[in-house]
Scaffold this active site. Structure first.
Site, PDB file in Angstrom:
ATOM      1  N   TYR A   1       0.852  -1.178   0.000  1.00 52.02           N
ATOM      2  CA  TYR A   1       0.000   0.000   0.000  1.00 52.02           C
ATOM      3  C   TYR A   1       0.891   1.233   0.000  1.00 52.02           C
ATOM      4  O   TYR A   1       1.737   1.393   0.877  1.00 52.02           O
ATOM      5  CB  TYR A   1      -0.903   0.002   1.232  1.00 52.02           C
ATOM      6  CG  TYR A   1      -1.779   1.221   1.320  1.00 52.02           C
ATOM      7  CD1 TYR A   1      -3.027   1.229   0.715  1.00 52.02           C
ATOM      8  CD2 TYR A   1      -1.359   2.359   1.975  1.00 52.02           C
ATOM      9  CE1 TYR A   1      -3.830   2.348   0.782  1.00 52.02           C
ATOM     10  CE2 TYR A   1      -2.161   3.480   2.038  1.00 52.02           C
ATOM     11  CZ  TYR A   1      -3.398   3.469   1.445  1.00 52.02           C
ATOM     12  OH  TYR A   1      -4.197   4.582   1.512  1.00 52.02           O
TER      13      TYR A   1
ATOM     14  N   TRP B   1       2.086   5.136  -2.446  1.00 54.70           N
ATOM     15  CA  TRP B   1       2.082   5.938  -3.663  1.00 54.70           C
ATOM     16  C   TRP B   1       3.464   5.891  -4.297  1.00 54.70           C
ATOM     17  O   TRP B   1       4.082   6.916  -4.522  1.00 54.70           O
ATOM     18  CB  TRP B   1       1.731   7.380  -3.330  1.00 54.70           C
ATOM     19  CG  TRP B   1       0.321   7.620  -2.906  1.00 54.70           C
ATOM     20  CD1 TRP B   1      -0.485   6.805  -2.175  1.00 54.70           C
ATOM     21  CD2 TRP B   1      -0.451   8.788  -3.185  1.00 54.70           C
ATOM     22  NE1 TRP B   1      -1.704   7.384  -1.972  1.00 54.70           N
ATOM     23  CE2 TRP B   1      -1.709   8.608  -2.582  1.00 54.70           C
ATOM     24  CE3 TRP B   1      -0.188   9.972  -3.863  1.00 54.70           C
ATOM     25  CZ2 TRP B   1      -2.713   9.570  -2.652  1.00 54.70           C
ATOM     26  CZ3 TRP B   1      -1.186  10.924  -3.928  1.00 54.70           C
ATOM     27  CH2 TRP B   1      -2.442  10.725  -3.336  1.00 54.70           C
TER      28      TRP B   1
END
Length: 778
Positions: free
Chosen positions: A111, A113
Site C-alpha cells: 500500500y 504511492w
C-alpha cells in the site's frame, strides 16, 4: 555544456528534469502548471542520498537461522548479495511458502504511492507477479478513505472509490454562495494527486469564488485548513466533535421549520426516525445548539445563525477525508449527506454535499472522457482479504473472526509479506504493535529505493529505481494530459526496475512467460498505450500513435463536458434514475446497516463519543489532543530526506505546533525539543508555538521516518517525531474497520537531556559473507 530536458511526472506535479552528463542538475515545474508545488524541491538531493539502497541485501539472522518469526527485525545487520543470489534465495523461499502453505499464506501488501507512472506502478507489478504464482491475500479500501468508502455506498450509492463525478470548481465559482467546511480545504493536500497532476488550480478557483462573493465557514481545530487569502469564519471546534455540531444545525433546521420536507419525502428514506433522535424523543436528549455547544465549544448562537444562513443560501457542505480517519469515522460523511438533504440542495448546481475537496488536487475537476492505460494484474484466485488498516490484527491474530460490512470473516495465517513501494510505518498506527506483528511472520520482502523503516524491518531488501531512472506514462483519471516520462539518469548503483526483478523471479519459478508476455519495458509501454488508443479510435477520437506520443511532452486528452450537477438526473427523476442504494434513494436511515446490529455504527447518523477526545476521562492524564495529519513539506513519508522537507525540521525533528497558552503552561519555547507521550509510546519533536492551532490541541504531521532510540525495543522512543508511536490502532467501527489514526490524546514536556542524533537516514549495519546458501532446511 548542453542541458538535456526530460519531461516527467510526480504525484505533486509535472516537471522537467535538467540533465548534464547523466547527472540531474535541477528540476523545474512543468510549463502548464500555474501554481507548482514546492515539493519538487525534494527531488534533486534525494537521488544519490546515502539513504538509497545500493544493492540487494538479506538480513543476517534470516540467512543464519532460516525463515521464521523473530524479534530481530529492525535491529539485525544485513548481508549484501548479488542480484543472482538474491533472485535464487527469494525464488526458493517463495517456492517453499507456496508449496508448504499455499498462496493464501502470502500477503501482497504494497500500500503506497510509489510511482505516478502507470506501468511501473509498484502495487500493480507485485500483484501481477503474485497472481502468476497462484494469488495472495489482498486488502480492500484505503487508509485515506476506509470508513467513507464503506458508508457512502450504503447512504448515497457512490462507488467504493468515491470516484463518481463531483461538483466541479467552475460550478462552485458560478453558483455557490456559502461553503461550510468540516475539516477544511488545505492547499498542502491539494498539491498532490495519485498518478500526478499537470495543472494545480485549486488556489485559483478559491480566489475566484471569493472574488465573486462566496463565503467560507471553517470548523477545524487548525486555522490553516483554509488558506489565509480567504475571508473565513473560523470556528476552532473540539477535535472529533463535528457530528455533534452538525446535529445542532439539524435541530435548528427542524425546530425552526427551515428544512426541505418535500425533498426529504421524495428523495430520501428514514428521515422521521433520524428526526426523533435529533429531537430527543427516544433518549430524552434533544440535540440542540446548547447541547452541541457543550461538546464542541462552538457557541450555540453561532450554530443557530449558521443553520439559518445555510437554509437561505446556495450552500455546499464539504466534509474532508480527515474526519473519517477517526473513531466512528463513518458518522461525519453520513451526517454531512443528511444535512445537505435537509437543505434540499442535492442535485442543484453548486449546492448539496461535497466530499474531500482539497484532499487531493483533482477533486472537483472534470473527468477524462475515456479510461487510461494501466497494467493488467491478472486474476487472484485467493478469496481471503482484509480491510487495509487491519494488517496488524491479521498478523497478530490468525484464525480470529472479525466483522466487516455485514460479513463475518476470518483473519488468514500469513507466512510471507511481500511489500513493494510503500512504508506502513508512515500510515499505520501504534508502531510498537506493528513491530510486534511483523515479528510473527516467516519472511518479509521489500522493494524500495531507500532504507525506509519498512525496508529496515525486512528480511530481503531489493533496491528499486526511482521514476527518473526509468521510462513510463504518467496520467490520472481527473487530469487532462498524458505525460511521456522519459528516463533521465542511469539507475543508482545496482538498483533495478521492479518489473525486471519480477521478470527474473517469475522465470526462476517457471512463470516467466505469463508475467512478461515477452515484452520489455518500452514494449509494454507501447502495448498499453496502443491498446488504450484503439479504444479511443473506436469511439471516434483521433489519438497519435505511440512513437509520436513518445516524442511529445504532454498529450492533451479529451475531457467530458462540464455537464450538470452531481445527482441532477436523480433529482429530476428519482424513479427513472435511482441511486445505487437498496431503496434507490438517499438513506438517512439504513435498514441494511441497522440489521448488521453494530453498536458502534447504528442505523442513522449518531453522535458517538470517541475513545479519546478532550471530553473523555483520559484527558485528565493526557490533556492535549494530537492531530496527526498529512504533512506540508512532502507526500506522506516520500522523500523526507529532501531539501524542502528537511528545511522544516526543528533541531532535526518533525515540527509540532502548539498554542502559546499550552506552551507557556509547560515552559516550552519556540524551537525547543519536546517529548510527546501517552500510554502507547513517545517521540521527540520540535516545538513551533503558534495560534494557528486552538488551545488544547497540538498538530504533528505524519511521515517523519521512524527512528527508534533503541532498535531492539518495539516500545522505544522515536527520536525523529513519527506520531504513529502515539496513535491508536483500532478500526473506525465494525462496519468499515477503517483507519482511525488522525487523533490521540497526549502530554508534552520540554526535553531536558542531550538530543539524540537522527540515524534513520544512514544505512543499517552490514556484514560481508563469502558464501550465501540458497536452500535451507527448516
Amino acid at each position: 555544456m548542453p542541458t538535456d530536458i526530460r519531461s516527467h511526472m510526480s504525484h505533486w506535479g509535472a516537471f522537467d528534469a535538467e540533465v548534464q552528463r547523466d547527472q540531474l542538475i535541477g528540476v523545474r515545474p512543468g510549463r502548464l502548471d500555474p501554481d507548482p508545488s514546492p515539493l519538487l524541491q525534494n527531488i534533486p538531493g534525494s537521488l544519490h542520498h546515502r539513504a538509497r539502497v545500493k544493492q540487494p541485501m538479506v538480513r543476517a539472522g534470516w540467512l543464519d537461522r532460516g525463515p521464521g518469526p523473530t524479534t530481530q527485525r529492525g535491529s539485525d545487520p544485513f548481508v549484501p548479495v548479488s542480484w543472482t543470489t538474491a533472485t535464487a534465495v527469494l525464488a526458493a523461499e517463495l517456492q517453499r511458502v507456496v508449496g508448504v502453505h499455499g498462496s493464501g499464506a502470502i500477503y501482497g501488501g504494497s500500500y503506497g504511492w510509489a510511482s505516478p507512472g502507470r506501468f511501473h506502478h509498484a502495487q500493480s507489478q507485485v500483484h501481477r507477479f503474485l497472481n502468476c504464482l497462484g494469488g495472495y491475500v489482498r486488502s480492500v479500501n484505503t487508509y485515506s478513505l476506509g470508513a467513507s468508502g464503506v458508508i457512502l455506498p450504503h447512504v448515497i450509492g457512490l462507488a467504493r472509490d468515491l470516484s463518481d463525478p463531483t461538483t466541479t470548481w467552475p460550478m462552485i465559482v458560478e453558483h455557490t454562495e456559502l461553503v461550510v467546511c468540516f475539516g477544511g480545504i488545505p492547499l498542502k493536500n491539494a498539491a498532490v494527486n495519485a498518478g500526478g497532476i499537470t495543472r494545480h488550480e485549486v488556489r485559483r478557483y478559491l480566489e475566484s469564488a471569493a472574488a465573486r462573493g462566496t463565503k467560507f465557514v471553517l470548523f477545524s481545530p487548525v486555522r490553516d485548513d483554509l488558506p489565509d487569502f480567504l475571508d473565513v469564519a473560523w470556528h476552532p471546534i473540539v477535535p472529533g466533535t463535528d457530528v455533534a455540531l452538525m446535529l445542532g444545525l439539524a435541530y435548528t433546521l427542524i425546530t425552526e421549520d427551515r428544512y426541505d420536507r418535500p425533498f426529504l419525502d421524495r428523495y430520501c428514506i428514514g428521515f422521521d426516525r433520524f428526526a426523533r433522535y435529533v429531537l430527543g424523543h427516544d433518549d430524552g436528549m434533544p440535540k440542540s445548539p446548547e447541547w452541541a455547544a457543550a461538546i464542541t465549544e462552538v457557541p450555540a448562537t453561532a450554530i443557530r445563525s449558521l443553520a439559518r444562513r445555510m437554509a437561505a443560501n446556495r450552500t455546499l457542505i464539504n466534509v474532508s477525508w480527515s474526519l473519517q480517519r477517526a473513531d466512528h469515522g463513518e458518522q461525519p460523511p453520513w451526517m454531512g449527506v443528511t444535512l445537505a438533504a435537509m437543505l434540499g440542495q442535492i442535485g442543484l448546481p453548486g449546492g448539496g454535499f461535497a466530499y474531500g475537496y482539497g484532499s487531493t488536487a483533482t477533486i472537483g475537476r472534470t473527468p477524462s472522457a475515456f479510461g487510461l492505460p494501466t497494467l493488467p494484474q491478472g486474476t487472484n484466485p485467493i478469496q481471503a482479504f482484509i480491510p487495509v488498516a487491519r494488517i496488524v490484527d491479521m498478523l497478530l491474530h490468525p484464525g480470529e473472526r472479525f466483522d466487516y460490512d455485514g460479513q463475518r470473516l476470518t483473519y488468514p495465517e500469513i507466512r510471507l509479506v511481500y511489500w513493494c513501494g510503500g512504508n506502513p510505518f508512515h500510515h499505520h498506527q501504534d508502531l510498537g504493535r506493528l513491530r510486534r506483528a511483523l515479528a510473527r511472520v516467516d519472511t518479509i520482502v521489500v522493494h524500495d529505493p531507500f532504507w525506509t523503516p519498512m525496508a529496515r524491518h525486512a528480511d530481503i531488501v531489493l533496491p528499486s529505481t526511482v521514476t527518473l531512472e526509468r521510462n513510463d506514462i504518467g496520467c490520472s483519471p481527473l487530469d487532462p494530459y498524458l505525460v511521456a516520462m522519459h528516463q533521465a539518469i542511469a539507475p543508482y548503483e545496482a538498483a533495478r526496475n521492479d518489473y525486471d526483478v519480477f521478470a527474473d523471479l517469475a522465470s526462476a519459478l517457471g512463470v516467466g512467460d505469463a508475467f512478461t508476455e515477452g515484452r520489455s519495458e518500452l514494449a509494454w509501454l507501447e502495448f498499453l498505450y496502443e491498446g488504450w488508443r484503439s479504444q479511443m479510435m473506436k469511439a471516434g477520437t483521433t489519438i497519435p500513435g505511440f512513437a509520436e506520443f513518445w516524442g511529445m511532452d504532454y498529450l492533451k486528452l479529451p475531457q467530458a463536458t462540464e455537464g450538470t450537477a452531481p445527482f441532477s438526473r436523480f433529482r429530476a427523476d428519482p424513479a427513472g434514475s435511482p441511486l445505487k442504494t437498496p431503496s434507490g434513494r438517499i438513506e438517512i436511515f439504513s435498514e441494511r446497516i441497522a440489521a448488521f446490529d453494530y453498536d458502534d455504527c447504528p442505523g442513522h447518523p449518531t453522535w458517538l463519543e470517541p475513545a479519546e477526545w478532550l471530553g473523555s476521562p483520559l484527558a485528565q492524564q493526557y490533556p492535549l489532543h494530537l492531530i496527526a495529519n498529512n504533512p506540508r513539506t512532502r507526500l506522506h513519508s516520500q522523500l523526507d530526506i529532501g531539501a524542502y522537507s528537511q528545511a522544516a525540521k526543528v533541531q532535526g525533528r518533525e515540527p509540532i505546533r502548539i498554542h502559546p497558552t499550552d506552551a507557556r503552561a509547560r515552559g516550552i519555547a519556540d524551537g525547543d525539543v519536546v517529548r510527546v507521550f501517552n500510554d502507547r509510546g513517545n517521540c521527540l519533536a520540535g516545538a513551533v508555538v503558534s495560534e494557528v492551532v486552538r488551545p488544547g490541541v497540538v498538530q504533528l504531521s505524519t511521515g517523519a521516518w521512524y527512528d527508534p532510540l533503541d532498535a531492539t525495543d518495539p516500545n522505544a522512543m522515536c527520536v525523529h517525531g513519527n506520531p504513529n508511536v502515539l496513535t491508536r490502532d483500532a478500526g473506525t467501527s465494525r462496519l468499515a474497520q477503517g483507519c482511525s489514526g488522525q487523533h490521540a490524546l497526549v502530554e508534552i514536556r520540554r526535553w531536558e537531556h542531550p538530543v539524540p542524533p537522527i540515524t534513520v537516514y544512514d544505512p543499517p549495519p552490514s556484514e560481508a559473507r563469502q558464501h550465501v546458501p540458497v536452500q535451507r532446511p527448516r
